[in-house]
Design an enzyme around this catalytic site. Structure first.
Site: not given
Lengths: 324, 332
Positions: A60, A129
């Site tokens: 990322e 998450h």
């Protein structure tokens, strides 16, 4: 008007903008060959080719940083983060480069890119998450932060994001991808910083955004059966933040409940509540109520998860408290 | 090296000498201005490293672009940015290159292809990779240089940027030259104490990026490598890594006065290979520089620096309304 899902609204916007403007390109993990984890970008690789639909490694910091560099040179990248949880390795790029480069170069370098993907709490996804990033990114001047709640807004806000001159944090919600709604035909945009009064009422103003809007609306529907009429506001964007619409409503209803999915401490609801006090102190008949997630990492066990995030009942209780 | 010298016209070498002297005098002045409180924040000078940026920036085309770290004054000056605007930026004045909003670590001159100096170690490497992709996406043969220090090669940003560059380079979509300015120290930590493999160029091997080391104190050696590498990258659209082995004579920043992490002897040893001194010797050997000409060049550089200081001193502060400009662009 055409009925479509939130997912279809996003996909069709990407297609329309890529057809319109060759400088728009997509980057992200598994957005090409795989078709996107949430199937947003399905079919786009064959339509636009690998130079415009760029499958990236799990990296990322690298690919979001590269997208910022592309934007500096005049492209309009739209980056998909598989979930916003994975934006953290790239936070240095987003917060230190995208948000500030226009300022520290005195306007010489610009980074108009869109970073989009699912934000928020999931179904037993547990601590790493299942969290929300609107306050985290909303804290930084130079970024714009939007969180559409409906297919129509998803389309209009994404168009505005792609065509704008600024880096945009585009927070979708995984639980909303399947919802359907009427979407206006034609080339329309929804401007940032214009909240929508989604439901009119005169007893209390309920302020929300993204998935929580839908809980607020069903809570309002149930309360209406008891004779309590909620005015429900969808903020649509967190930065810029349309406090004019919120304040105007509170001046009519004299009461406010602010609903967010994320943690309570330092959250968006804290900012919104503070601004309601600053602007409407004399108009208030009761303290502002906040309905928020609990201040704990998201638990896995279903019963604990249900306790950790706001539900309709918590909103109803909060409305009753401010009405009492 | 004699062969290389013959290929480079003496006029070009004299021009490097002029530029390097200007950069040196300019930065010596910034150190004085910092001590007098005229320049705030951090100030990281490039003294000792001038040959690296001189050689590389002379090897690229006018329409090529580059990124730099926070040690970025030389890069702006060597690219032709007005020394007055650079000094004014360091003084925090409205006439600075970034209107006084960036300072020493964020010099910029987009009109000359300089996309900025960046203050976070390694943070600008991914930007350069994306910029290089954009240049190819737009169908040009322009290339991108990315300057950074030895400290950056140990950051995750280096490895993610290099991996992407290696991947995109396979498609001819990443014309970037990574230039490691290895000045031997990341702040006070030597390369040997920071890097498991102190031969930093070899880091590129892991990402299928061709690479080499060069003598970063010798502008001829730098230029020779830069010219060849830049043309290869332009032709192939593939990345390349160069480690220029150099040395900084001053501290990490202007606040680093004592430099307890290295010996006077070590600094003195490197000073024997001062890039300006090395070039001066060569020019004298070629009969292109004598005392009179040298004095003339130094006087010219000092004049420009004095002019830059006077300009910065006389320039106005940014007006208060600048506080809120350049945060966002126009609404869509």
């Amino acid at each position: 008007m055409t009925e479509m899902t939130y997912r279809e609204a996003i996909r069709s916007t990407l297609v329309e903008e890529m057809d319109r403007d060759p400088t728009v390109l997509l980057l992200g993990e598994d957005i090409g060959v795989y078709g996107g984890t949430f199937r947003i970008t399905e079919g786009l690789l064959s339509r636009y080719g690998p130079r415009r639909v760029v499958d990236t490694p799990i990296s990322e910091l690298g690919f979001i940083g590269a997208a910022i560099g592309m934007a500096m040179l005049g492209l309009r990248p739209v980056v998909e983060v598989m979930t916003w949880n994975f934006s953290l390795p790239a936070a240095d790029q987003i917060l230190q480069n995208a948000a500030k480069v226009r300022y520290f170069t005195g306007g010489q370098v610009r980074a108009p890119l869109v970073i989009r993907g699912p934000n928020g709490a999931g179904v037993q996804l547990s601590a790493q998450h299942s969290q929300s990033f609107e306050s985290f990114y909303g804290h930084f001047p130079g970024l714009k932060v939007v969180a559409p709640a409906t297919p129509a807004d998803a389309k209009g806000l994404l168009r505005a994001a792609i065509r704008g001159e600024d880096p945009v944090i585009f927070l979708e919600h995984a639980a909303l991808y399947g919802i359907k709604g009427e979407v206006p035909d034609g080339d329309y945009t929804v401007p940032f910083g214009k909240a929508a009064v989604v439901r009119s009422g005169h007893h209390v103003t309920v302020v929300s955004y993204s998935r929580m809007l839908h809980l607020a609306l069903s809570a309002a529907h149930r309360l209406s059966g008891e004779g309590i009429e909620c005015e429900v506001i969808d903020l649509r964007s967190l930065r810029p933040l349309d406090m004019e619409t919120v304040a105007a409503s509170v001046r009519r209803t004299h009461r406010a409940v602010v609903v967010q999915e994320q943690w309570r401490l330092y959250g968006a609801a804290a900012e919104i509540s503070a601004q309601i006090y600053e602007r409407c102190f004399d108009d208030l008949d009761a303290p502002v109520e906040r309905v928020t997630g609990e201040d704990v990492p998201a638990p896995y066990a279903r019963n604990l998860e249900l306790l950790a995030f706001p539900g309709e009942e918590k909103i109803i209780e909060a409305v009753r408290r401010v009405i009492a | 090296m004699e062969r290389v010298e013959e290929r480079v016209a003496v006029e070009r070498m004299l021009d490097w000498y002029r530029r390097m002297v200007l950069v040196r005098r300019f930065e010596e002045q910034t150190e004085r201005s910092f001590r007098r409180g005229k320049i705030g924040g951090y100030l990281h000078v490039y003294i000792g490293q001038e040959a690296v940026a001189t050689g590389f920036l002379d090897a690229i085309r006018e329409d090529d672009i580059f990124f730099a770290s926070y040690r970025d004054h030389a890069h702006a000056l060597l690219r032709g940015t007005d020394p007055r605007a650079v000094m004014a930026e360091l003084y925090g004045k409205a006439t600075g290159v970034a209107k006084g909003k960036g300072g020493s670590m964020h010099l910029v001159d987009v009109a000359r292809g300089f996309y900025g100096g960046y203050g976070i170690v390694g943070g600008h490497l991914p930007l350069a990779v994306g910029a290089a992709y954009a240049l190819r996406y737009q169908g040009t043969d322009r290339i991108c240089l990315c300057f950074f220090g030895d400290g950056a090669v140990n950051s995750g940003a280096f490895h993610e940027a290099a991996n992407l560059a290696g991947l995109w380079g396979k498609e001819g979509m990443c014309p970037v030259v990574f230039v490691i300015e290895n000045n031997q120290y990341g702040m006070g930590t030597s390369v040997e104490r920071a890097s498991a493999v102190p031969n930093l160029a070899r880091r590129f091997d892991a990402y299928a990026i061709p690479n080499e080391r060069c003598d970063g104190m010798d502008v001829l050696a730098v230029y020779e490598v830069a010219r060849r590498v830049v043309e290869e990258v332009r032709r192939t659209g593939r990345p390349y890594g160069v480690e220029a082995v150099t040395y900084r004579f001053s501290g990490h920043g202007a606040a680093d006065l004592f430099q307890s992490y290295r010996t006077k002897e070590e600094v003195e040893r490197w000073r024997q290979r001062d890039p300006i001194l090395l070039l001066e010797r060569r020019l004298r050997e070629r009969g292109a520089l004598d005392d009179a000409r040298k004095a003339e060049i130094h006087a010219w550089a000092e004049g420009l620096v004095e002019e830059a200081v006077a300009f910065a001193e006389q320039s106005p502060d940014p007006p208060p309304e600048e506080l809120y400009t350049d945060v966002y662009g126009a609404d869509p």
